[in-house]
Design an enzyme around this catalytic site. Structure first.
Site, PDB file in Angstrom:
ATOM      1  CB  THR A 109      -7.310  -6.341   9.948  1.00  0.00           C
ATOM      2  OG1 THR A 109      -7.665  -7.647   9.149  1.00  0.00           O
ATOM      3  CG2 THR A 109      -7.865  -5.081   9.198  1.00  0.00           C
TER       4      THR A 109
ATOM      5  CG  PHE B 123     -13.482   1.380   7.436  1.00  0.00           C
ATOM      6  CD1 PHE B 123     -13.226   0.872   6.277  1.00  0.00           C
ATOM      7  CD2 PHE B 123     -14.397   0.536   8.337  1.00  0.00           C
ATOM      8  CE1 PHE B 123     -13.263  -0.586   5.949  1.00  0.00           C
ATOM      9  CE2 PHE B 123     -14.628  -0.780   7.994  1.00  0.00           C
ATOM     10  CZ  PHE B 123     -14.188  -1.217   6.868  1.00  0.00           C
TER      11      PHE B 123
ATOM     12  CG  ASN C  38      -3.706  -2.450   7.280  1.00  0.00           C
ATOM     13  OD1 ASN C  38      -3.492  -2.156   6.124  1.00  0.00           O
ATOM     14  ND2 ASN C  38      -4.718  -2.994   7.448  1.00  0.00           N
TER      15      ASN C  38
ATOM     16  CE  LYS D  20      -3.967  -2.362   2.354  1.00  0.00           C
ATOM     17  NZ  LYS D  20      -4.794  -2.231   3.528  1.00  0.00           N
TER      18      LYS D  20
ATOM     19  NE  ARG E  68      -6.385 -12.771   5.460  1.00  0.00           N
ATOM     20  CZ  ARG E  68      -7.096 -11.489   5.439  1.00  0.00           C
ATOM     21  NH1 ARG E  68      -6.881 -10.751   4.266  1.00  0.00           N
ATOM     22  NH2 ARG E  68      -7.422 -11.058   6.363  1.00  0.00           N
TER      23      ARG E  68
ATOM     24  CG  HIS F 159      -5.201  -6.277  -0.179  1.00  0.00           C
ATOM     25  ND1 HIS F 159      -6.538  -6.264   0.307  1.00  0.00           N
ATOM     26  CD2 HIS F 159      -5.469  -7.184  -1.361  1.00  0.00           C
ATOM     27  CE1 HIS F 159      -7.260  -7.300  -0.344  1.00  0.00           C
ATOM     28  NE2 HIS F 159      -6.642  -7.946  -1.333  1.00  0.00           N
TER      29      HIS F 159
ATOM     30  CD  GLU G 249      -8.899  -9.387  -3.662  1.00  0.00           C
ATOM     31  OE1 GLU G 249      -9.825  -9.125  -2.747  1.00  0.00           O
ATOM     32  OE2 GLU G 249      -7.772  -9.721  -3.330  1.00  0.00           O
TER      33      GLU G 249
ATOM     34  CE1 TYR H 110      -9.507  -2.868   0.701  1.00  0.00           C
ATOM     35  CE2 TYR H 110      -8.442  -0.730  -0.131  1.00  0.00           C
ATOM     36  CZ  TYR H 110      -8.403  -2.078   0.590  1.00  0.00           C
ATOM     37  OH  TYR H 110      -7.071  -2.173   1.057  1.00  0.00           O
TER      38      TYR H 110
HETATM   39  P1  DAT Z   1      -7.515  -6.846   5.601  1.00  0.00           P
HETATM   40  O1  DAT Z   1      -6.827  -6.039   5.212  1.00  0.00           O
HETATM   41  O2  DAT Z   1      -6.714  -7.436   6.882  1.00  0.00           O
HETATM   42  O3  DAT Z   1      -8.043  -7.968   4.831  1.00  0.00           O
HETATM   43  P2  DAT Z   1     -10.444  -6.215   5.728  1.00  0.00           P
HETATM   44  O4  DAT Z   1     -10.480  -6.788   4.332  1.00  0.00           O
HETATM   45  O5  DAT Z   1     -11.274  -6.661   6.806  1.00  0.00           O
HETATM   46  O6  DAT Z   1      -8.770  -6.555   6.292  1.00  0.00           O
HETATM   47  O7  DAT Z   1     -10.365  -4.677   5.580  1.00  0.00           O
HETATM   48  C1  DAT Z   1      -9.593  -3.843   4.441  1.00  0.00           C
HETATM   49  C2  DAT Z   1      -9.110  -2.857   4.957  1.00  0.00           C
HETATM   50  O8  DAT Z   1     -10.291  -2.030   5.251  1.00  0.00           O
HETATM   51  C3  DAT Z   1      -8.015  -2.983   6.011  1.00  0.00           C
HETATM   52  O9  DAT Z   1      -6.724  -3.288   5.593  1.00  0.00           O
HETATM   53  C4  DAT Z   1      -8.144  -1.897   6.878  1.00  0.00           C
HETATM   54  C5  DAT Z   1      -9.583  -1.200   6.407  1.00  0.00           C
HETATM   55  N1  DAT Z   1     -10.379  -1.463   7.607  1.00  0.00           N
HETATM   56  C6  DAT Z   1     -11.146  -2.466   7.934  1.00  0.00           C
HETATM   57  N2  DAT Z   1     -11.971  -2.547   8.881  1.00  0.00           N
HETATM   58  C7  DAT Z   1     -11.854  -1.167   9.603  1.00  0.00           C
HETATM   59  C8  DAT Z   1     -12.053  -0.610  10.615  1.00  0.00           C
HETATM   60  N3  DAT Z   1     -12.989  -1.158  11.467  1.00  0.00           N
HETATM   61  N4  DAT Z   1     -11.565   0.622  10.752  1.00  0.00           N
HETATM   62  C9  DAT Z   1     -10.947   1.299   9.875  1.00  0.00           C
HETATM   63  N5  DAT Z   1     -10.429   0.510   8.744  1.00  0.00           N
HETATM   64  C10 DAT Z   1     -10.859  -0.629   8.559  1.00  0.00           C
HETATM   65 MG    MG Z   2      -9.261  -8.101   3.318  1.00  0.00          MG
END
Ligand code: DAT
Ligand code: MG
Length: 149
Positions: free
Chosen positions: A91, A57, A112, A9, A85, A115, A126, A49
């Site tokens: 996350t 968010f 973070n 990212k 992962r 991805h 994807e 996304y």
């Molecule tokens: P990951 O990236 O671990 O697969 P995810 O798919 O649940 O996590 O979410 C995608 C991204 O969205 C994640 O990297 C950061 C953001 N995100 C997820 N949940 C969030 C939250 N509760 N508050 C803020 N950002 C969030």
């Molecule tokens: Mg994800």
């Protein structure tokens, strides 16, 4: 053979962590079959996304992922999704295990660093968002027999 779409990212790129992050997947034993450096557009971010659209968010997430260039990669392997992962970490970086990318380099969920696809189906879907079939390389790696039993 599973595929996972990995992004370094914009924070990973800006902080000079591209090589560090790519090296972790490489050393793990995943096999790289596609890679590009690109600036994500809002349209691409919305496609990537789509599942998070409407979440509180979401707007910040799209702003973050389009804030600078990213490295997009497809890595292949048995159990590539789970392996990638675990290398990425939880996350929320504050909860990510030390030794994982997020656990070693991250502090906040909104920065973070990486991805990784969350299922074999999403890995294929994807990968197809970022790469056409002829951009993915079918190659044999001489170390395979030392990584795959
Ligand atoms: P990951 O990236 O671990 O697969 P995810 O798919 O649940 O996590 O979410 C995608 C991204 O969205 C994640 O990297 C950061 C953001 N995100 C997820 N949940 C969030 C939250 N509760 N508050 C803020 N950002 C969030
Ligand atoms: Mg994800």
């Amino acid at each position: 053979m599973e595929r996972t779409l990995i992004l370094v990212k914009p924070d990973g790129v800006q902080r000079g962590l591209m090589g560090e992050i790519i090296g972790r997947f490489e050393r793990r034993g995943l096999k790289l079959i596609g890679m590009k450096f690109l600036q994500m557009t809002p349209a691409l971010a919305e496609e990537h996304y789509a599942v998070h659209k409407g979440r509180p968010f979401y707007d910040a997430l799209v702003a973050y992922i389009t804030s600078g260039p990213v490295v997009a990669m497809v890595w292949e392997g048995n159990d590539a999704i789970a392996a990638a992962r675990s290398t990425i970490g939880a996350t929320k970086p504050a909860e990510a295990a030390p030794g994982s990318i997020r656990g070693d380099f991250g502090m906040e969920i909104g920065r973070n660093l990486v991805h990784g696809s969350d299922s074999p189906e999403n890995g294929m879907l994807e990968a197809a968002i970022y790469f056409s079939d002829d951009e993915l390389v079918n190659w044999s790696r001489v170390t395979d027999s030392w990584i795959i039993e």
